[in-house]
Design a protein around this motif. Structure first.
Motif, PDB file in Angstrom:
ATOM      1  N   ARG A   1      -8.105 -18.478  12.412  1.00 61.54           N
ATOM      2  CA  ARG A   1      -8.940 -17.430  12.992  1.00 61.54           C
ATOM      3  C   ARG A   1      -9.135 -16.280  12.003  1.00 61.54           C
ATOM      4  N   VAL A   2     -10.335 -15.725  12.036  1.00 62.42           N
ATOM      5  CA  VAL A   2     -10.639 -14.583  11.161  1.00 62.42           C
ATOM      6  C   VAL A   2      -9.690 -13.426  11.443  1.00 62.42           C
ATOM      7  N   SER A   3      -9.354 -13.221  12.717  1.00 61.03           N
ATOM      8  CA  SER A   3      -8.455 -12.121  13.076  1.00 61.03           C
ATOM      9  C   SER A   3      -7.082 -12.303  12.449  1.00 61.03           C
ATOM     10  N   ASP A   4      -6.622 -13.561  12.298  1.00 59.37           N
ATOM     11  CA  ASP A   4      -5.326 -13.811  11.655  1.00 59.37           C
ATOM     12  C   ASP A   4      -5.393 -13.490  10.163  1.00 59.37           C
ATOM     13  N   VAL A   5      -6.526 -13.823   9.534  1.00 56.48           N
ATOM     14  CA  VAL A   5      -6.716 -13.500   8.118  1.00 56.48           C
ATOM     15  C   VAL A   5      -6.726 -11.990   7.921  1.00 56.48           C
ATOM     16  N   GLU A   6      -7.483 -11.294   8.761  1.00 55.79           N
ATOM     17  CA  GLU A   6      -7.576  -9.844   8.637  1.00 55.79           C
ATOM     18  C   GLU A   6      -6.229  -9.181   8.886  1.00 55.79           C
ATOM     19  N   GLY A   7      -5.476  -9.696   9.859  1.00 56.69           N
ATOM     20  CA  GLY A   7      -4.147  -9.141  10.141  1.00 56.69           C
ATOM     21  C   GLY A   7      -3.213  -9.296   8.952  1.00 56.69           C
ATOM     22  N   ALA A   8      -3.248 -10.466   8.309  1.00 55.77           N
ATOM     23  CA  ALA A   8      -2.400 -10.711   7.134  1.00 55.77           C
ATOM     24  C   ALA A   8      -2.818  -9.801   5.975  1.00 55.77           C
ATOM     25  N   GLN A   9      -4.124  -9.623   5.782  1.00 53.79           N
ATOM     26  CA  GLN A   9      -4.604  -8.757   4.711  1.00 53.79           C
ATOM     27  C   GLN A   9      -4.189  -7.312   4.937  1.00 53.79           C
ATOM     28  N   LYS A  10      -4.230  -6.863   6.189  1.00 48.05           N
ATOM     29  CA  LYS A  10      -3.811  -5.489   6.487  1.00 48.05           C
ATOM     30  C   LYS A  10      -2.306  -5.321   6.283  1.00 48.05           C
ATOM     31  N   GLU A  11      -1.534  -6.371   6.558  1.00 48.82           N
ATOM     32  CA  GLU A  11      -0.083  -6.292   6.326  1.00 48.82           C
ATOM     33  C   GLU A  11       0.206  -6.151   4.824  1.00 48.82           C
ATOM     34  N   ILE A  12      -0.535  -6.874   4.007  1.00 47.62           N
ATOM     35  CA  ILE A  12      -0.357  -6.756   2.557  1.00 47.62           C
ATOM     36  C   ILE A  12      -0.785  -5.374   2.079  1.00 47.62           C
ATOM     37  N   LEU A  13      -1.885  -4.854   2.635  1.00 44.92           N
ATOM     38  CA  LEU A  13      -2.329  -3.512   2.268  1.00 44.92           C
ATOM     39  C   LEU A  13      -1.288  -2.472   2.652  1.00 44.92           C
ATOM     40  N   SER A  14      -0.622  -2.664   3.776  1.00 46.97           N
ATOM     41  CA  SER A  14       0.436  -1.745   4.197  1.00 46.97           C
ATOM     42  C   SER A  14       1.575  -1.746   3.187  1.00 46.97           C
ATOM     43  N   ILE A  15       1.937  -2.928   2.696  1.00 48.57           N
ATOM     44  CA  ILE A  15       2.980  -3.036   1.673  1.00 48.57           C
ATOM     45  C   ILE A  15       2.526  -2.351   0.387  1.00 48.57           C
ATOM     46  N   ALA A  16       1.260  -2.581   0.004  1.00 45.23           N
ATOM     47  CA  ALA A  16       0.736  -1.981  -1.226  1.00 45.23           C
ATOM     48  C   ALA A  16       0.732  -0.459  -1.136  1.00 45.23           C
ATOM     49  N   ARG A  17       0.352   0.090   0.028  1.00 44.99           N
ATOM     50  CA  ARG A  17       0.331   1.550   0.174  1.00 44.99           C
ATOM     51  C   ARG A  17       1.744   2.130   0.116  1.00 44.99           C
ATOM     52  N   ARG A  18       2.703   1.417   0.729  1.00 38.25           N
ATOM     53  CA  ARG A  18       4.086   1.896   0.676  1.00 38.25           C
ATOM     54  C   ARG A  18       4.585   1.941  -0.764  1.00 38.25           C
ATOM     55  N   LEU A  19       4.291   0.904  -1.535  1.00 38.34           N
ATOM     56  CA  LEU A  19       4.707   0.875  -2.936  1.00 38.34           C
ATOM     57  C   LEU A  19       3.998   1.958  -3.741  1.00 38.34           C
ATOM     58  N   ALA A  20       2.732   2.224  -3.392  1.00 38.40           N
ATOM     59  CA  ALA A  20       1.995   3.279  -4.092  1.00 38.40           C
ATOM     60  C   ALA A  20       2.587   4.644  -3.776  1.00 38.40           C
ATOM     61  N   ASP A  21       2.959   4.867  -2.506  1.00 39.84           N
ATOM     62  CA  ASP A  21       3.589   6.136  -2.121  1.00 39.84           C
ATOM     63  C   ASP A  21       4.904   6.342  -2.849  1.00 39.84           C
ATOM     64  N   ALA A  22       5.599   5.228  -3.142  1.00 40.68           N
ATOM     65  CA  ALA A  22       6.878   5.310  -3.850  1.00 40.68           C
ATOM     66  C   ALA A  22       6.692   5.389  -5.369  1.00 40.68           C
ATOM     67  N   GLY A  23       5.439   5.337  -5.820  1.00 46.68           N
ATOM     68  CA  GLY A  23       5.172   5.435  -7.254  1.00 46.68           C
ATOM     69  C   GLY A  23       5.411   4.145  -8.015  1.00 46.68           C
ATOM     70  N   GLU A  24       5.566   3.028  -7.325  1.00 47.79           N
ATOM     71  CA  GLU A  24       5.858   1.759  -8.000  1.00 47.79           C
ATOM     72  C   GLU A  24       4.601   1.046  -8.474  1.00 47.79           C
ATOM     73  N   ILE A  25       3.471   1.272  -7.787  1.00 45.68           N
ATOM     74  CA  ILE A  25       2.201   0.719  -8.228  1.00 45.68           C
ATOM     75  C   ILE A  25       1.130   1.781  -8.058  1.00 45.68           C
ATOM     76  N   MET A  26      -0.041   1.568  -8.639  1.00 47.21           N
ATOM     77  CA  MET A  26      -1.137   2.510  -8.498  1.00 47.21           C
ATOM     78  C   MET A  26      -2.335   1.798  -7.894  1.00 47.21           C
ATOM     79  N   LEU A  27      -2.906   2.419  -6.870  1.00 43.56           N
ATOM     80  CA  LEU A  27      -4.079   1.872  -6.213  1.00 43.56           C
ATOM     81  C   LEU A  27      -5.273   2.753  -6.507  1.00 43.56           C
TER      82      LEU A  27
END
Length: 351
Positions: free
Chosen positions: A316-342
């Motif tokens: 389902r498209v909704s499952d794909v979008e949910g997984a993508q948002k979960e990865i984005l949440s991880i990416a933002r957390r790492l960016a807030d911690a200064g570990e990666i840059m977005l």
């Protein structure tokens, strides 16, 4: 919770080495907590934020393949990390502030330091962080829109996005534009709002001025919304104020923007992304982004991932979008911690 861990057939046996880097940060935290007594684990968990508790708790309940080598490897990594900080002013305000900035980002850290060191925490508002979004929506639904705006700006963007989804479309538009235009809340207003919350949930009110809201806050909330709601809301904002819509769009970070993250950042992010989440997210990703992800994995891991995606069949498209948002949440957390840059959609720095 037992201090002992079970050994599962097929896993590394005692005496063999285990690569701790193959575990995500959440998995390491789960293993560390599982190896503690219930009392010690509870003492740590009570200091985590609601979303962190949910993620670590889920990882703890799904841990079925622990063995002594894996636990020992996590312990060694933890001790090596903590030993870096044992001789540099563990009790000082500077140490606390610097450690929190590294973990949470400057804005959140400064607010938390004030709560810890100055005793000026906003307990009334903080109590909302632990509530179900529908419950928070029911609490503030009849409040003045300005109060709703302050609450939504104060809470974490992901939480606020879920709360906003409970409002009707007209009210979502009004609140999002108010959030984008909000810059600062005066101490008296924040104190009054805390007293309102305190009457319902108890706690100590604070009178600290807060710089909340603004275009970035609006963009972060939009990032966490379901795609269908986000699209309609963005179109409505554009109808009302085209310049504001463009500014919010420029600050938003969507899954396709991961193509602009450097290779080191992608590798750091992948360590924290569960395999099944990555599979679903890449199922609906553009080919160039998929290739970027594959290039930042070992050849064997990339081949296995490709095989797993091909074997999934339609989802389902909704499952794909949910997984993508979960990865984005991880990416933002790492960016807030200064570990990666977005970078945002408009190329501006977004950290």
């Amino acid at each position: 919770m037992a201090n002992e861990v079970a050994t599962t057939d097929g896993e590394e046996q005692p005496g063999t080495s285990f690569d701790v880097n193959s575990l995500s940060g959440i998995e390491k935290a789960a293993i560390l907590l599982l190896s503690l007594s219930e009392q010690d684990a509870a003492s740590i968990i009570r200091h985590l934020e609601p979303k962190q508790v949910q993620r670590v708790g889920a990882a703890m309940t799904s841990m079925t393949d622990l063995n002594s080598d894996k636990v020992a490897a996590v312990h060694r990594a933890f001790l090596e990390e903590i030993q870096k900080y044992t001789s540099i002013g563990m009790g000082s305000e500077d140490f606390v502030r610097n450690a929190l900035v590294a973990a949470l980002g400057e804005d959140k850290a400064n607010n938390l330091v004030d709560q810890i060191l100055l005793g000026s925490g906003s307990k009334g508002l903080d109590s909302l962080k632990w509530m179900d979004p529908r419950q928070v929506a029911s609490i503030i639904i009849n409040e003045h829109p300005q109060i709703q705006t302050i609450v939504l700006s104060y809470l974490d963007p992901e939480h606020s996005a879920e709360i906003l989804s409970q409002f009707v479309e007209r009210d979502r538009l009004d609140l999002m534009m108010r959030i984008a235009n909000l810059e600062e809340v005066q101490p008296a207003a924040l104190h009054e709002l805390n007293e309102i919350m305190e009457k319902q949930f108890a706690g100590q009110a604070g009178a600290q001025a807060a710089k909340i809201g603004g275009l970035k806050a609006a963009a972060e909330i939009m990032n966490y919304m379901d795609n269908s709601i986000e699209g309609v809301l963005m179109d409505s904002i554009r109808d009302q104020d085209e310049e504001m819509a463009s500014q919010i769009q420029d600050l938003m970070f969507v899954f396709d923007n991961l193509i602009d993250v450097d290779d080191r950042g992608i590798q750091t992010m992948l360590r924290d992304v569960p395999q099944e989440v990555l599979q679903k997210a890449l199922k609906g990703a553009e080919d160039n982004l998929r290739e970027k992800i594959y290039r930042n994995m070992s050849k064997r891991a990339a081949e296995m991932l490709q095989d797993d995606i091909e074997a999934m069949g339609p989802i389902r498209v909704s499952d794909v979008e949910g997984a993508q948002k979960e990865i984005l949440s991880i990416a933002r957390r790492l960016a807030d911690a200064g570990e990666i840059m977005l970078t945002g959609g408009g190329g501006d720095e977004f950290v």
